[in-house]
Design a protein around this motif. Sequence first.
Motif, PDB file in Angstrom:
ATOM      1  N   THR A  28       0.806  -1.223   0.000  1.00 23.60           N
ATOM      2  CA  THR A  28       0.000   0.000   0.000  1.00 23.60           C
ATOM      3  C   THR A  28       0.838   1.272   0.000  1.00 23.60           C
ATOM      4  O   THR A  28       0.296   2.363  -0.147  1.00 23.60           O
ATOM      5  N   THR A  29       2.138   1.149   0.170  1.00 20.28           N
ATOM      6  CA  THR A  29       3.030   2.306   0.268  1.00 20.28           C
ATOM      7  C   THR A  29       4.263   2.061  -0.576  1.00 20.28           C
ATOM      8  O   THR A  29       4.923   1.036  -0.422  1.00 20.28           O
ATOM      9  N   ASP A  30       4.581   2.984  -1.444  1.00 19.82           N
ATOM     10  CA  ASP A  30       5.731   2.831  -2.326  1.00 19.82           C
ATOM     11  C   ASP A  30       6.978   3.445  -1.699  1.00 19.82           C
ATOM     12  O   ASP A  30       7.015   4.641  -1.417  1.00 19.82           O
ATOM     13  N   ASN A  31       7.984   2.635  -1.445  1.00 19.27           N
ATOM     14  CA  ASN A  31       9.289   3.056  -0.942  1.00 19.27           C
ATOM     15  C   ASN A  31       9.185   3.916   0.324  1.00 19.27           C
ATOM     16  O   ASN A  31       9.698   5.031   0.358  1.00 19.27           O
ATOM     17  N   PRO A  32       8.547   3.392   1.377  1.00 17.78           N
ATOM     18  CA  PRO A  32       8.390   4.173   2.613  1.00 17.78           C
ATOM     19  C   PRO A  32       9.689   4.212   3.414  1.00 17.78           C
ATOM     20  O   PRO A  32      10.651   3.494   3.125  1.00 17.78           O
ATOM     21  N   GLY A  33       9.693   5.029   4.452  1.00 17.94           N
ATOM     22  CA  GLY A  33      10.750   4.977   5.444  1.00 17.94           C
ATOM     23  C   GLY A  33      10.404   3.895   6.456  1.00 17.94           C
ATOM     24  O   GLY A  33       9.249   3.462   6.550  1.00 17.94           O
ATOM     25  N   LEU A  34      11.393   3.449   7.204  1.00 15.05           N
ATOM     26  CA  LEU A  34      11.183   2.447   8.250  1.00 15.05           C
ATOM     27  C   LEU A  34      11.856   2.947   9.515  1.00 15.05           C
ATOM     28  O   LEU A  34      13.021   3.349   9.479  1.00 15.05           O
ATOM     29  N   VAL A  35      11.114   2.932  10.630  1.00  6.47           N
ATOM     30  CA  VAL A  35      11.685   3.235  11.939  1.00  6.47           C
ATOM     31  C   VAL A  35      11.625   1.951  12.745  1.00  6.47           C
ATOM     32  O   VAL A  35      10.544   1.420  13.011  1.00  6.47           O
ATOM     33  N   ASN A  42      15.761  -3.169  -1.285  1.00  2.28           N
ATOM     34  CA  ASN A  42      15.542  -1.860  -1.908  1.00  2.28           C
ATOM     35  C   ASN A  42      14.130  -1.315  -1.680  1.00  2.28           C
ATOM     36  O   ASN A  42      13.699  -0.416  -2.386  1.00  2.28           O
ATOM     37  N   ASP A  43      13.423  -1.841  -0.705  1.00  3.30           N
ATOM     38  CA  ASP A  43      12.023  -1.460  -0.511  1.00  3.30           C
ATOM     39  C   ASP A  43      11.810  -0.221   0.356  1.00  3.30           C
ATOM     40  O   ASP A  43      10.717   0.336   0.384  1.00  3.30           O
ATOM     41  N   PHE A  44      12.835   0.215   1.073  1.00  3.42           N
ATOM     42  CA  PHE A  44      12.691   1.360   1.964  1.00  3.42           C
ATOM     43  C   PHE A  44      13.636   2.474   1.522  1.00  3.42           C
ATOM     44  O   PHE A  44      14.781   2.221   1.174  1.00  3.42           O
TER      45      PHE A  44
END
Length: 120
Positions: free
Chosen positions: A39-46, A73-75
């Motif tokens: 549902t989200t393209d290339n999000p950040g991750l915390v 390469n997803d984040f």
Amino acid sequence: MFKETLTEHDNVIGLVCEGKLTEADFKKMHALLHERLGTTDNPGLVLDLTSFEGYEELSAILEDLKIDTAHVNDFCRIAVVGERRWLEWGARVVNLLTGSEMQWFESSDAESALAWARDG
């Protein structure tokens, strides 16, 4: 155990890891990441590792590595939050496996970690 946080941010996925994680925990985490990445393209991750104590068994480590390699390469950015220096060293090693920009933040600087991951 782990839990998802930051659910109000569409462009950032937040995960908190607590205690010792099992292979089953990582399989659930992987399923959650697949769902959110759909549902989200290339999000950040915390990734908050403040209360993370390690792995319950060797199979948990292997499952964690599967996640790292499957999402290389997803984040856009990965912010790792925690207190222990060995976790910072581990984050640097994982940084070699990912195409994402990665940065370490102290637990007291969690808001900066979110801002950094979001602005990627």
